[in-house]
Motif scaffolding. Sequence first.
Motif, mmCIF file in Angstrom:
data_model
loop_
_atom_site.group_PDB
_atom_site.id
_atom_site.type_symbol
_atom_site.label_atom_id
_atom_site.label_comp_id
_atom_site.label_asym_id
_atom_site.label_seq_id
_atom_site.Cartn_x
_atom_site.Cartn_y
_atom_site.Cartn_z
ATOM 1 N N ALA A 64 -58.595 -21.346 -17.036
ATOM 2 C CA ALA A 64 -59.949 -21.314 -16.521
ATOM 3 C C ALA A 64 -60.330 -22.567 -15.764
ATOM 4 O O ALA A 64 -61.381 -22.602 -15.150
ATOM 5 C CB ALA A 64 -60.932 -21.074 -17.666
ATOM 6 N N GLY A 65 -59.534 -23.613 -15.815
ATOM 7 C CA GLY A 65 -59.726 -24.702 -14.866
ATOM 8 C C GLY A 65 -60.308 -25.997 -15.370
ATOM 9 O O GLY A 65 -60.103 -27.015 -14.737
ATOM 10 N N CYS B 206 -57.253 -30.702 -19.054
ATOM 11 C CA CYS B 206 -56.200 -31.578 -18.587
ATOM 12 C C CYS B 206 -54.926 -30.843 -18.244
ATOM 13 O O CYS B 206 -53.988 -31.453 -17.770
ATOM 14 C CB CYS B 206 -55.902 -32.645 -19.626
ATOM 15 S SG CYS B 206 -55.051 -32.012 -21.055
ATOM 16 N N ASN B 207 -54.854 -29.540 -18.534
ATOM 17 C CA ASN B 207 -53.664 -28.707 -18.330
ATOM 18 C C ASN B 207 -52.518 -28.993 -19.288
ATOM 19 O O ASN B 207 -51.426 -28.515 -19.074
ATOM 20 C CB ASN B 207 -53.111 -28.817 -16.896
ATOM 21 C CG ASN B 207 -54.058 -28.212 -15.899
ATOM 22 O OD1 ASN B 207 -54.980 -27.537 -16.266
ATOM 23 N ND2 ASN B 207 -53.807 -28.473 -14.644
ATOM 24 N N GLY B 208 -52.759 -29.755 -20.344
ATOM 25 C CA GLY B 208 -51.706 -29.966 -21.334
ATOM 26 C C GLY B 208 -51.374 -28.681 -22.072
ATOM 27 O O GLY B 208 -50.221 -28.404 -22.383
ATOM 28 N N VAL C 59 -55.863 -17.490 -22.818
ATOM 29 C CA VAL C 59 -56.842 -18.251 -22.050
ATOM 30 C C VAL C 59 -56.762 -19.711 -22.456
ATOM 31 O O VAL C 59 -56.755 -20.031 -23.642
ATOM 32 C CB VAL C 59 -58.258 -17.712 -22.323
ATOM 33 C CG1 VAL C 59 -59.284 -18.557 -21.652
ATOM 34 C CG2 VAL C 59 -58.377 -16.298 -21.836
ATOM 35 N N THR C 60 -56.685 -20.619 -21.475
ATOM 36 C CA THR C 60 -56.716 -22.052 -21.769
ATOM 37 C C THR C 60 -57.833 -22.673 -20.943
ATOM 38 O O THR C 60 -58.295 -22.100 -19.972
ATOM 39 C CB THR C 60 -55.385 -22.733 -21.405
ATOM 40 O OG1 THR C 60 -55.087 -22.491 -20.048
ATOM 41 C CG2 THR C 60 -54.269 -22.226 -22.250
ATOM 42 N N ASP C 61 -58.256 -23.845 -21.343
ATOM 43 C CA ASP C 61 -59.234 -24.682 -20.641
ATOM 44 C C ASP C 61 -60.641 -24.087 -20.576
ATOM 45 O O ASP C 61 -60.834 -22.867 -20.609
ATOM 46 C CB ASP C 61 -58.790 -24.984 -19.204
ATOM 47 C CG ASP C 61 -57.534 -25.836 -19.203
ATOM 48 O OD1 ASP C 61 -56.894 -25.950 -18.160
ATOM 49 O OD2 ASP C 61 -57.205 -26.393 -20.256
ATOM 50 N N GLY D 238 -55.976 -23.912 -27.518
ATOM 51 C CA GLY D 238 -56.386 -25.272 -27.242
ATOM 52 C C GLY D 238 -57.852 -25.494 -27.545
ATOM 53 O O GLY D 238 -58.662 -24.581 -27.533
ATOM 54 N N ASN D 239 -58.206 -26.752 -27.810
ATOM 55 C CA ASN D 239 -59.575 -27.081 -28.174
ATOM 56 C C ASN D 239 -60.545 -26.923 -27.022
ATOM 57 O O ASN D 239 -61.727 -26.656 -27.234
ATOM 58 C CB ASN D 239 -59.651 -28.515 -28.683
ATOM 59 C CG ASN D 239 -59.232 -28.613 -30.122
ATOM 60 O OD1 ASN D 239 -59.116 -27.613 -30.789
ATOM 61 N ND2 ASN D 239 -59.018 -29.822 -30.591
ATOM 62 N N CYS D 240 -60.079 -27.072 -25.783
ATOM 63 C CA CYS D 240 -60.993 -26.943 -24.648
ATOM 64 C C CYS D 240 -61.485 -25.510 -24.495
ATOM 65 O O CYS D 240 -62.604 -25.276 -24.048
ATOM 66 C CB CYS D 240 -60.305 -27.351 -23.350
ATOM 67 S SG CYS D 240 -60.110 -29.110 -23.212
#
Lengths: 142, 105
Positions: free
Chosen positions: A17-18, A21-23, A57-59, A86-88
């Motif tokens: 989703a943008g 940090c993309n980790g 889904v990330t970020d 991820g936490n984001c």
Amino acid sequence: MVDLARKKSPWAFHLCAGGGCNGCDIEVVAAEGPKFDPERLGIQFKNSPKHADVIIVTDAITKKNKKAFIEVYNQAPEPKVVVAVGNCAITGEMFRGLYGIAGTPDKLIPVDVYVPGCPPRPQAIIEGIRKAVELLGGKREK
Amino acid sequence: MGLLKAVMSRALKPFTKSEKMPLAPEGFRGKIVYEPEKCIGCGLCVRFCPSTTIKMKPNRKILLNLTECCYCGTCEEVCPTKCIRLTREYNLVTTNKKSKELTVE
């Protein structure tokens, strides 16, 4: 018969989703490889949302990306499950309340499984996908 | 031979049922553990936390959320009594993001 295919061989699609940090994206790509092997459990990663049973889904969501994110989610056919990695993607972690962020994914789409971590280990990501596939079996029967 | 394997695979159970979770390496920064008896309420971890998740309660103990933490280890380094520690556990998968297991106090 189709339920057996969905349970034993789910197809996954990774959607970023943008706002992060993309980790976590790198850890998801590492989870696709031969070292942490998802194919033992039948999971295949595909390139198109129209082929997806599981959406990863990330970020956090940015203001620019909001419209495109909802359109990509709507292109995936029912029934589907969503895994927030991820936490984001859960609370927005370091980026919560900043000027470019328009919220977390679960304000726009329904999320089924959460995988906390910064970034979570690939074994935990695959465990999250496995739990989501169990929920997918329940959705078809409805 | 191939046909025999295909038929047997319907009868036998699959070999892998879930992901194996090996122990993380030494020095891995995982889930946070806090002991309120040793805490003296100095406030150094609140000041140094980069994601501003550690908050001070009115009784001078701390409260933090595992879904807002970035697992950097700074709070463990600056703590004078070593009451906050990062363990080697990494499996925190859940379906409810407001569950009590994800807050540490």
